[in-house]
Design a protein around this motif. Structure first.
Motif, short mmCIF file in Angstrom:
data_model
loop_
_atom_site.label_atom_id
_atom_site.label_comp_id
_atom_site.label_asym_id
_atom_site.label_seq_id
_atom_site.Cartn_x
_atom_site.Cartn_y
_atom_site.Cartn_z
N ASN A 259 5.21 24.35 12.72
CA ASN A 259 6.69 24.14 12.14
C ASN A 259 7.19 25.07 11.19
N LEU A 260 6.78 26.45 11.45
CA LEU A 260 7.19 27.36 10.49
C LEU A 260 8.65 27.70 10.56
N SER A 261 9.55 27.47 9.35
CA SER A 261 10.88 27.75 9.57
C SER A 261 11.29 28.84 8.25
N LEU A 262 12.25 29.39 8.56
CA LEU A 262 13.15 30.22 7.39
C LEU A 262 14.69 30.06 7.63
N THR A 263 15.22 29.44 6.84
CA THR A 263 16.80 29.12 7.17
C THR A 263 17.26 30.36 7.23
N GLY A 264 18.12 30.38 8.47
CA GLY A 264 18.91 31.41 8.79
C GLY A 264 18.33 32.29 9.73
N LEU A 265 17.02 32.39 9.72
CA LEU A 265 16.22 33.35 10.78
C LEU A 265 15.60 32.89 11.89
N PHE A 266 14.79 31.58 11.68
CA PHE A 266 14.10 31.12 12.53
C PHE A 266 13.81 29.76 12.42
N GLU A 291 10.44 38.71 11.58
CA GLU A 291 10.53 37.81 10.43
C GLU A 291 9.72 36.94 10.34
N VAL A 292 9.24 36.22 11.52
CA VAL A 292 8.24 35.23 11.64
C VAL A 292 6.87 35.91 11.00
N VAL A 293 6.54 36.92 11.67
CA VAL A 293 5.17 37.58 11.26
C VAL A 293 5.15 37.99 9.64
N GLU A 294 6.22 38.45 9.36
CA GLU A 294 6.62 38.84 7.75
C GLU A 294 6.09 37.75 6.93
N ILE A 296 4.49 34.98 7.79
CA ILE A 296 3.04 34.70 7.91
C ILE A 296 2.50 35.45 6.78
N PHE A 297 2.68 36.67 6.62
CA PHE A 297 1.85 37.54 5.88
C PHE A 297 2.33 37.38 4.27
N GLY A 298 3.75 36.82 4.06
CA GLY A 298 3.98 36.66 2.70
C GLY A 298 5.06 37.78 2.22
N TYR A 299 5.76 38.44 3.18
CA TYR A 299 6.63 39.39 2.60
C TYR A 299 7.99 38.39 2.53
N ARG A 300 8.03 37.51 3.47
CA ARG A 300 9.06 36.44 3.27
C ARG A 300 8.71 35.15 2.95
N LYS A 301 9.49 34.30 2.18
CA LYS A 301 8.95 32.78 1.71
C LYS A 301 9.61 31.79 2.79
N LYS A 302 8.74 30.74 3.25
CA LYS A 302 8.95 30.31 4.21
C LYS A 302 9.89 29.11 3.43
N THR A 303 10.78 28.29 4.29
CA THR A 303 11.36 27.32 3.88
C THR A 303 10.73 25.90 4.16
N ALA A 304 9.93 26.17 5.66
CA ALA A 304 9.33 24.79 5.82
C ALA A 304 7.93 25.26 6.76
N GLY A 305 6.98 24.22 6.87
CA GLY A 305 5.94 24.52 8.00
C GLY A 305 4.82 25.02 7.26
N ASN A 306 3.74 25.14 7.94
CA ASN A 306 2.42 25.45 7.60
C ASN A 306 1.76 26.70 8.06
N VAL A 307 1.13 27.35 7.24
CA VAL A 307 0.08 28.32 7.91
C VAL A 307 -1.31 27.66 7.67
N ILE A 308 -2.00 27.54 8.78
CA ILE A 308 -3.32 27.12 9.06
C ILE A 308 -4.41 28.08 9.18
N LEU A 309 -5.27 28.33 8.41
CA LEU A 309 -6.30 29.42 8.62
C LEU A 309 -7.92 28.70 8.81
N ASP A 310 -8.48 28.85 9.78
CA ASP A 310 -9.82 28.22 9.90
C ASP A 310 -9.76 26.64 9.59
N GLY A 311 -8.65 25.98 9.73
CA GLY A 311 -8.53 24.76 9.78
C GLY A 311 -7.95 23.99 8.70
#
Length: 497
Positions: A259-266, A291-294, A296-311
């Motif tokens: 549920n990753l979101s960034l207002t105005g972009l995705f 914008e999505v992959v940026e 995930i990597f931290g170039y942009r700051k998400k407004t909602a959602g989670n990044v889950i690594l190895d659970g």
């Protein structure tokens, strides 16, 4: 129109061109191809007065010429659109178009109304719908490329040299550009078309000249040659299949986006990537892929959602957070986000790996050199040594340096945004092979690409985006260009993670 015979050029002890012959007829679209470092850009820089040739003869419209500055070539109707954009970001679109060529009234006052009308006319011809007073920095990379083309067309050019003109364009923008080129060709304008996209060469060009290691290998009429012949001329060998066989099986889920979101972009983006899997991300320009992959990597700051690594949910608010978690990222724009062009090749390779290469704050020169030697050999980077400046490399070799920088970190997750943009067919095959080898080693790979053949040839699954939405995720067994474009252009949303 253009005749170049026996052109030779060396930089120190490095002979870049060795007796190259190249001609262009009036009203011809002539492709110039070769691997990165073959000498294509150098040849065109000599033609346009940026470099001085060491030997050889140049004729333009049957007259012997030796240009010492691009302005002299432009006066003779020769204009270059370089691969690296020459836009002034803080100026408006209109100001960029008329820089140094301002329209004025009789007493020297600028005629802003006339310039605005001409700007609208030029942009309309190229299908670029932006206001003349828009700042250039607010345009996408693709629209900035269209602006560069508009600048060239305003010079009344008789020969237009295009170096990778479509690298950042959408399919629609490419179609518009090709229509403009064909219209100008009918008016007698000639084009030198430098591109690594073989499909484009065969679609629009009349003849093709191939360079290899600074030597002109030969010239062919497009209608009388084949893809395989051109590749063989470029690399001196048969490449075989364009894409390596994908036989291994993906394993456990490595990265989960929820549920990753960034207002105005995705909005509300969810998908999974498994160890050993290559997940392609496709969609039209502006769909939100980069914008999505940026995010995930931290170039942009998400407004909602989670990044889950190895659970486990992880907080990635900066690229350094991603690097600590063994996530690597090759950006779309290698110049601003991938390289420090005034640094050496060795220093660029070290950038993402400083902790492992240093002790108590001091760089271990031996480890640094070992990393350079490993990556130079693994990626076949054409370089004189680890101290050569990155800005002096060809575009494809710069891309290999960026790839090497992240491979040196031994990532568990690798994100690649347009990994083969501006890269020749031989180097593409090398990058594809490296990607497959990494997948076999268990690396989870996300690849954003605008090239549908690349997406289909390299991906195990494909996530298709449209206007900031994830429309569907397609399995390898039902990947076709038609299916991908159906969803990319807003077809029915149907998502399985």
């Amino acid at each position: 129109m253009i005749e170049m015979y026996g052109i030779t050029k060396s930089f120190s002890a490095n002979k870049v061109l060795n007796g190259v012959n190249f001609t262009v007829e009036p009203g011809e679209i002539h492709a110039l191809m070769g691997e990165n470092g073959a000498g294509k850009s150098t040849l065109m820089k000599i033609l346009s007065g940026i470099y001085k040739r060491d030997a050889g003869q140049i004729k333009v419209k049957s007259n012997d010429v030796t240009y010492t500055h691009p302005d002299e070539a432009e006066e003779d109707g020769i204009v270059v659109i370089h691969q690296e954009l020459n836009i002034l970001p803080e100026l408006t679109v209109q100001e960029n178009l008329f820089l140094g060529k301002e329209l004025t009234y009789k007493f020297g006052w600028m005629n802003t109304k006339a310039m605005e009308q001409e700007t609208k006319k030029q942009l309309s011809q190229l299908g670029l719908d932006v206001a003349p007073h828009t700042l250039a920095k607010d345009l996408s990379v693709g629209k900035q490329q269209i602006l560069e083309i508009a600048k060239a067309l305003m010079t009344k050019a008789e020969v237009i040299i295009m170096d990778e003109p479509t690298a950042a364009l959408t399919d629609r923008e490419i179609d518009t550009l090709f229509a403009v080129i064909q219209r100008l060709k009918k008016q007698g304008v000639s084009f030198v078309y430098i591109s690594h996209r073989m499909e484009e060469i065969f679609a629009i060009c009349d003849r093709i000249t191939v360079l290899r290691d600074g030597v002109s290998i030969g010239t062919r009429f497009i209608k009388q040659t084949t893809f395989d012949e051109i590749v063989s001329m470029m690399v001196g060998r048969e490449l075989g299949n364009r894409y390596p066989d994908r036989t291994h099986q993906a394993k456990e889920v490595k990265l989960k986006i929820e549920n990753l979101s960034l207002t105005g972009l995705f909005n509300d983006i969810s998908f999974e990537v498994r160890s050993g899997e290559i997940l392609g991300v496709s969609g039209l320009m502006g769909a939100g892929r980069s914008e999505v992959v940026e995010t995930i990597f931290g170039y942009r700051k998400k407004t909602a959602g989670n990044v889950i690594l190895d659970g486990k949910i992880v907080d990635i608010n900066h690229p350094s957070d991603a690097i600590k978690r063994s996530i690597g990222f090759i950006s779309e724009d290698r110049k601003s986000k991938g390289l420090i062009v005034d640094f050496s090749v060795g220093d660029n390779l070290n950038l993402a790996n400083l902790k492992a290469l240093s002790r108590n704050g001091w760089m271990n020169d031996k480890k640094s050199t070992e990393l350079y030697e490993e990556m130079q050999q693994a990626l076949n980077i054409k370089v004189t040594g680890e101290h050569q400046l990155a800005k002096s490399l060809s575009g494809g070799n710069q891309q290999k340096v960026v790839l090497g920088k992240w491979l040196g970190t031994r990532p568990d997750v690798l994100i690649l945004d347009e990994p083969t943009r501006g890269v020749d067919v031989g180097s593409k095959k090398e990058i594809y092979t490296i990607m497959c080898d990494l997948a076999k080693q268990g690396v989870a790979i996300i690849m954003v690409s605008s090239e549908l053949p690349e997406i289909i040839g390299m991906s195990d699954r494909v996530a298709v985006m449209s206007e900031g939405q994830l429309m569907t995720i397609l399995n390898r067994d039902n990947l076709t260009e038609e299916t991908i474009m159906h969803y990319a252009t807003g077809g029915d949303k149907h998502v399985k993670k």
